[in-house]
Write an enzyme that holds these catalytic residues in place. Sequence first.
Site, PDB file in Angstrom:
ATOM      1  N   HIS A 180      -5.586 -34.481  16.981  1.00 62.49           N
ATOM      2  CA  HIS A 180      -4.546 -35.364  17.493  1.00 62.49           C
ATOM      3  C   HIS A 180      -3.454 -34.592  18.209  1.00 62.49           C
ATOM      4  CE1 HIS A 180      -6.187 -38.916  15.459  1.00 62.49           C
ATOM      5  NE2 HIS A 180      -6.691 -37.992  14.657  1.00 62.49           N
ATOM      6  N   LYS A 233       0.834  -1.196   0.000  1.00 61.48           N
ATOM      7  CA  LYS A 233       0.000   0.000   0.000  1.00 61.48           C
ATOM      8  C   LYS A 233       0.873   1.251   0.000  1.00 61.48           C
ATOM      9  CE  LYS A 233      -3.709   1.919   2.873  1.00 61.48           C
ATOM     10  NZ  LYS A 233      -4.694   1.594   3.906  1.00 61.48           N
ATOM     11  N   GLU A 266      10.399  -4.753   4.775  1.00 60.57           N
ATOM     12  CA  GLU A 266      10.513  -6.130   4.304  1.00 60.57           C
ATOM     13  C   GLU A 266      10.247  -6.224   2.810  1.00 60.57           C
ATOM     14  OE1 GLU A 266       8.826  -5.093   6.902  1.00 60.57           O
ATOM     15  OE2 GLU A 266       8.922  -6.490   8.593  1.00 60.57           O
ATOM     16  N   ARG A 318      -5.448  -5.262   6.146  1.00 63.22           N
ATOM     17  CA  ARG A 318      -6.035  -6.577   6.472  1.00 63.22           C
ATOM     18  C   ARG A 318      -7.427  -6.756   5.884  1.00 63.22           C
ATOM     19  NH1 ARG A 318      -5.054  -3.335  10.575  1.00 63.22           N
ATOM     20  NH2 ARG A 318      -6.685  -2.607  11.991  1.00 63.22           N
TER      21      ARG A 318
HETATM   22  C1  G6Q Z   1      -2.771  -4.228   7.943  1.00 59.48           C
HETATM   23  C2  G6Q Z   1      -1.570  -3.554   8.395  1.00 59.48           C
HETATM   24  C3  G6Q Z   1      -0.279  -4.192   7.931  1.00 59.48           C
HETATM   25  C4  G6Q Z   1       0.121  -3.835   6.513  1.00 59.48           C
HETATM   26  C5  G6Q Z   1       1.567  -4.246   6.284  1.00 59.48           C
HETATM   27  C6  G6Q Z   1       2.033  -3.994   4.862  1.00 59.48           C
HETATM   28  O1  G6Q Z   1      -3.895  -3.861   8.175  1.00 59.48           O
HETATM   29  O2  G6Q Z   1      -1.635  -2.214   8.063  1.00 59.48           O
HETATM   30  O3  G6Q Z   1      -0.288  -5.593   8.056  1.00 59.48           O
HETATM   31  O4  G6Q Z   1      -0.727  -4.466   5.608  1.00 59.48           O
HETATM   32  O5  G6Q Z   1       2.389  -3.573   7.186  1.00 59.48           O
HETATM   33  O6  G6Q Z   1       1.922  -2.651   4.545  1.00 59.48           O
HETATM   34  P1  G6Q Z   1       2.127  -2.165   3.074  1.00 59.48           P
HETATM   35  O7  G6Q Z   1       1.059  -2.745   2.221  1.00 59.48           O
HETATM   36  O8  G6Q Z   1       2.073  -0.673   3.110  1.00 59.48           O
HETATM   37  O9  G6Q Z   1       3.478  -2.666   2.625  1.00 59.48           O
END
Ligand code: G6Q
Length: 553
Positions: free
Chosen positions: A394, A215, A221, A278
């Site tokens: 199990h 986003k 990462e 999410r």
């Molecule tokens: C979700 C959080 C979080 C986010 C990640 C990745 O609701 O905001 O899990 O999706 O940190 O963020 P980016 O899409 O910005 O890389």
Amino acid sequence: MTASAETLKKETAAKNAAWQALIQHQKQIGTLHLRTLFAEDAKRGERMAAQAAGVFLDYSKNRITDETLRLLIDLAQQCGLKDRIDAMFRGDRINATENRSVLHVALRAPGGGSIVVDGHNVLSDVHAVLDKMARFAEHVRNGEWQGHTGKRIRNVINIGIGGSDLGPVMAYEALKFYSDRSMTFRFVSNVDATDLVEATRDLDPAETLFIVSSKTFTTLETMTNARDAREWMQLGLGSDAKAVARHFVAVSTNAEKVAEFGIDTANMFEFWDWVGGRYSMDSAIGLSTMLAIGPENFRAMLDGFHEMDEHFRTAPFERNLPVLMGLLAVWYNDFFGSETVAVLPYEQYLKRFPAYLQQLTMESNGKHVKLDGARVEYATGPIYWGEPGTNGQHSFYQLIHQGTRLIPCDFIAFADALNPVGRHHDMLLANVFAQAEALGFGKTREQVEAEGTPEWLVPHRICEGNRPSNMILMDRLTPAALGKLVALYEHNVFTQGVIWHIDSFDQWGVELGKVLAQRIIPELQSKDEPRLHHDSSTNNLIRRYRQMKGMQP
Ligand code: G6Q
């Protein structure tokens, strides 16, 4: 006192009264056994069930009476649940701490309608992006989109983390049955290089497409993995910028950063700040899902989401599946002191569903202050966890059956098997029904003794029962069914958040970790011994790491 202050005071008093009534009620019925509740009402199992959008929910094996439901629904009403639902669907900025609308429901609303944010109908944007995704997915799937050397794309790797990873992974696994089996799909999320190395080691860069899903397009990462993936690609295909353009596409809200990375913004699939990470698997973040199952199946999944959205928006609370599930979660969390909920899908394709739900539920409702900033006086977000059945039976089910903790369970099962081989499916379903039965009704001392069990062994073999569960039963795991199931939990989480009066759509705790890691990276890498200003434990760990790497004495 002003009129609005007067109203607020009255509302708070009504909420408190509804909450107190539930406390008193729990004292009266909290120890009632499911055996008694079922014995007193021969029709309970049929009566305490609801069905909508092709989802059947049996909630009869919960420690509730009709009065419990009445009181929980009263609480929902006093908390203004209906108004909050309408506010979300209308596009109000209900994510108060980030001043954002929360409109994942717009991602699956049919075209032609209207949801307006800042004077703009967002549905036209949603459908324009969906069409663009569909064109791209078709081209990749039919081979029209070729790699830099003219080879067809056979491998797709989604690079993303959190909300930009868990939904795509879960949906790919859940809908694998419908996927193009001539293509390979992988998902890289961890900053641990092993994730990327293992995902690419046996692949031909000329046949591999990376989707960089972020986003913000700044996440440590994802950007680290994306840069190294680009290097891997360039090692294989040469460093021609055109190679990157044919092998990298982006899903983001940040066109500037996407272009900076070298991805042609014509190959960027947009989403918007009113989609929480999410809650984004049905946005362009689902591009890998669409590539795997095709645009038609993807649209069927969106229709499934929408059907559940409409049910949530319009059904009376007493028949509203997400509302009922949300209220039951609150019931155990706040009135029985339960700390967890187990989600147990009896469907192998849903193996990543509990992991997906962990983010949806815990990132949303792991909050300790109310919308007004005051500390909550009650427990919020339970810990969600689970594994697909029958494997869990199990291992950890023992604790649910005979341990000292109360762990409400959500069982999920489908009538039709996608792989109807032999008698497997009847056995699978027999197991899920048996588990719910065993948890609810247990095995009494009398039953154990009647089996001739020696007296010393009797207590060990007694299963007290009275362990509550929901049973979610659907026809078949289709793309639409997955959409319904995810929306069911999204709105279940929303319901819980409204009762607790928290912001289910921010994640400031996640932000803190991101910031601190950025501070520590240069301290681990610097050639000179860094001046450390952390607590003594963190300082010591950093020094120890540097010593172990031979960077300082
Ligand atoms: C979700 C959080 C979080 C986010 C990640 C990745 O609701 O905001 O899990 O999706 O940190 O963020 P980016 O899409 O910005 O890389």
